[in-house]
Motif scaffolding. Structure first.
Motif, mmCIF file in Angstrom:
data_model
loop_
_atom_site.group_PDB
_atom_site.id
_atom_site.type_symbol
_atom_site.label_atom_id
_atom_site.label_comp_id
_atom_site.label_asym_id
_atom_site.label_seq_id
_atom_site.Cartn_x
_atom_site.Cartn_y
_atom_site.Cartn_z
ATOM 1 N N ASN A 95 -8.236 6.007 1.795
ATOM 2 C CA ASN A 95 -6.798 5.723 2.227
ATOM 3 C C ASN A 95 -6.539 3.907 2.184
ATOM 4 O O ASN A 95 -5.290 3.720 1.740
ATOM 5 N N ASP A 96 -7.539 3.183 2.683
ATOM 6 C CA ASP A 96 -7.099 1.878 2.349
ATOM 7 C C ASP A 96 -7.680 1.432 0.901
ATOM 8 O O ASP A 96 -8.693 0.803 0.405
ATOM 9 N N LEU A 97 -6.836 1.741 -0.102
ATOM 10 C CA LEU A 97 -7.024 1.005 -1.534
ATOM 11 C C LEU A 97 -7.143 -0.297 -1.629
ATOM 12 O O LEU A 97 -7.970 -0.755 -2.435
ATOM 13 N N LEU A 98 -6.481 -1.255 -0.928
ATOM 14 C CA LEU A 98 -6.708 -2.528 -1.038
ATOM 15 C C LEU A 98 -7.976 -2.912 -0.758
ATOM 16 O O LEU A 98 -8.847 -3.469 -1.519
ATOM 17 N N LYS A 99 -8.551 -2.510 0.431
ATOM 18 C CA LYS A 99 -9.899 -2.674 0.764
ATOM 19 C C LYS A 99 -10.924 -2.236 -0.269
ATOM 20 O O LYS A 99 -11.968 -3.085 -0.589
ATOM 21 N N PHE A 100 -10.606 -1.034 -0.595
ATOM 22 C CA PHE A 100 -11.341 -0.563 -1.734
ATOM 23 C C PHE A 100 -11.481 -1.310 -2.962
ATOM 24 O O PHE A 100 -12.638 -1.576 -3.487
ATOM 25 N N PHE A 101 -10.520 -1.687 -3.682
ATOM 26 C CA PHE A 101 -10.398 -2.325 -4.862
ATOM 27 C C PHE A 101 -10.987 -3.714 -4.458
ATOM 28 O O PHE A 101 -11.568 -4.230 -5.605
ATOM 29 N N SER A 102 -10.858 -4.189 -3.406
ATOM 30 C CA SER A 102 -11.400 -5.762 -3.249
ATOM 31 C C SER A 102 -13.100 -5.635 -3.228
ATOM 32 O O SER A 102 -13.484 -6.446 -3.419
ATOM 33 N N VAL A 144 3.482 -4.675 -4.016
ATOM 34 C CA VAL A 144 2.764 -3.944 -5.266
ATOM 35 C C VAL A 144 4.052 -3.168 -5.823
ATOM 36 O O VAL A 144 4.793 -2.546 -5.425
ATOM 37 N N ILE A 145 3.504 -3.182 -7.256
ATOM 38 C CA ILE A 145 4.623 -1.972 -8.117
ATOM 39 C C ILE A 145 3.433 -1.174 -8.842
ATOM 40 O O ILE A 145 2.359 -1.663 -9.313
ATOM 41 N N PHE A 146 4.157 0.259 -8.849
ATOM 42 C CA PHE A 146 3.196 1.086 -9.471
ATOM 43 C C PHE A 146 4.140 2.459 -9.652
ATOM 44 O O PHE A 146 5.067 2.702 -9.132
ATOM 45 N N ASP A 147 3.659 3.190 -10.684
ATOM 46 C CA ASP A 147 3.922 4.586 -11.013
ATOM 47 C C ASP A 147 3.106 5.392 -10.220
ATOM 48 O O ASP A 147 1.835 5.555 -10.203
ATOM 49 N N PRO A 148 3.622 6.272 -9.216
ATOM 50 C CA PRO A 148 2.564 7.138 -8.234
ATOM 51 C C PRO A 148 1.729 7.778 -8.927
ATOM 52 O O PRO A 148 0.839 8.273 -8.460
ATOM 53 N N LEU A 149 2.399 8.599 -10.133
ATOM 54 C CA LEU A 149 1.572 9.478 -10.925
ATOM 55 C C LEU A 149 0.599 8.769 -11.611
ATOM 56 O O LEU A 149 -0.685 9.253 -11.548
ATOM 57 N N THR A 150 0.665 7.660 -12.239
ATOM 58 C CA THR A 150 -0.228 6.963 -13.029
ATOM 59 C C THR A 150 -1.650 6.672 -12.018
ATOM 60 O O THR A 150 -2.692 6.883 -12.249
ATOM 61 N N LEU A 151 -0.954 6.141 -10.624
ATOM 62 C CA LEU A 151 -2.025 5.620 -9.970
ATOM 63 C C LEU A 151 -2.915 6.699 -9.385
ATOM 64 O O LEU A 151 -4.097 6.878 -9.343
ATOM 65 N N THR A 152 -2.079 7.887 -8.694
ATOM 66 C CA THR A 152 -2.749 9.288 -8.576
ATOM 67 C C THR A 152 -3.833 9.579 -9.580
ATOM 68 O O THR A 152 -4.836 9.984 -9.374
ATOM 69 N N ASN A 153 -3.335 9.712 -10.774
ATOM 70 C CA ASN A 153 -4.240 10.259 -11.926
ATOM 71 C C ASN A 153 -5.450 9.567 -11.894
ATOM 72 O O ASN A 153 -6.529 10.185 -12.226
ATOM 73 N N ILE A 176 -0.685 0.501 -0.460
ATOM 74 C CA ILE A 176 -1.953 0.679 -0.797
ATOM 75 C C ILE A 176 -3.060 0.438 0.438
ATOM 76 O O ILE A 176 -4.098 0.621 0.295
ATOM 77 N N ILE A 177 -2.574 -0.075 1.447
ATOM 78 C CA ILE A 177 -3.193 -0.278 2.562
ATOM 79 C C ILE A 177 -3.409 0.901 3.486
ATOM 80 O O ILE A 177 -4.556 1.390 3.896
ATOM 81 N N ASP A 178 -2.411 1.745 3.241
ATOM 82 C CA ASP A 178 -2.315 3.222 3.989
ATOM 83 C C ASP A 178 -1.840 3.972 2.969
ATOM 84 O O ASP A 178 -0.632 4.368 3.083
ATOM 85 N N TRP A 179 -2.505 4.531 1.895
ATOM 86 C CA TRP A 179 -2.072 5.095 0.740
ATOM 87 C C TRP A 179 -1.999 6.681 1.040
ATOM 88 O O TRP A 179 -2.609 7.424 1.762
ATOM 89 N N GLU A 180 -0.699 7.093 0.793
ATOM 90 C CA GLU A 180 -0.136 8.418 1.098
ATOM 91 C C GLU A 180 0.325 8.914 -0.166
ATOM 92 O O GLU A 180 1.423 9.115 -0.543
#
Length: 196
Positions: A34-41, A15-24, A111-115
């Motif tokens: 916490n498990d964003l992959l599961k949530f997005f799926s 995964v590639i991301f800007d942490p501020l963009t994703l957090t916002n 993104i499986i264990d988002w911190e």
């Protein structure tokens, strides 16, 4: 300026991301998973939106190996000298919106264990991080990102393989084609798992 990284995968994807963009995005939409992959799926509309709004670029399934994947970040229009016969694929453009200037490249465990706090402060923690995560600085902007997968010459004793991420600034984020899902795209590059 081109930057080369070595990435070890402990989970089968990048995964590639800007942490501020994703957090916002997550905070604006009251997402506290916490498990964003599961949530997005499981929430396809949101999963598509995080990709189309440039919050995240996910590429999977990619095998976890005992070897490093070579990641080449090309933020300009430099010509990366990979012979044509070694190129396996070039993707359609993905979107990335860079808000903070720091871009994380990690295996999919990010993104499986988002911190949130870890990735927002990654630059201060980088020296102690594992081999499955790294970061680069990119100017704040919208980007169109094409991914090229490549595998080196099979006659070599050690074969370099990995991905080139070509970043191009764009006024508007490119439209992503969702006619097939992310897991239907083929991103495998290593010689053992690659299709003949």
């Amino acid at each position: 300026m081109v930057k080369k990284l070595n990435l070890m995968l402990y989970a089968p994807g990048i995964v590639i991301f800007d942490p501020l963009t994703l957090t916002n995005y997550l905070e604006k939409n009251n997402i506290f998973e916490n498990d964003l992959l599961k949530f997005f799926s499981e929430n396809e509309k949101i999963g598509r939106e995080v990709i189309s709004k440039g919050c995240i670029i996910p590429i999977y399934e990619i095998p976890e190996l005992d070897e490093y994947y070579r990641i080449i970040i090309n933020p300009g229009k430099e010509n990366i000298s990979i012979p044509k016969e070694n190129i396996i694929f070039t993707s359609i453009p993905f979107s990335l919106h860079v808000t903070s200037g720091n871009v994380i490249i990690s295996d999919i465990s990010a993104i499986i264990d988002w911190e949130k706090d870890y990735y927002l402060n990654y630059e201060n923690l980088k020296d102690d991080s594992l081999e499955n995560c790294d970061s680069v600085h990119l100017s704040k902007n919208n980007y169109s990102v094409k991914i090229t997968g490549y595998c080196g010459n099979n006659l070599k004793s050690t074969i370099e393989f990995g991905y080139i991420f070509n970043f191009r600034t764009s006024q508007k984020l490119p439209h992503f084609d969702f006619s097939k899902s992310i897991d239907e795209y083929y991103f495998v590059v290593d010689p053992e798992n690659r299709r003949p």
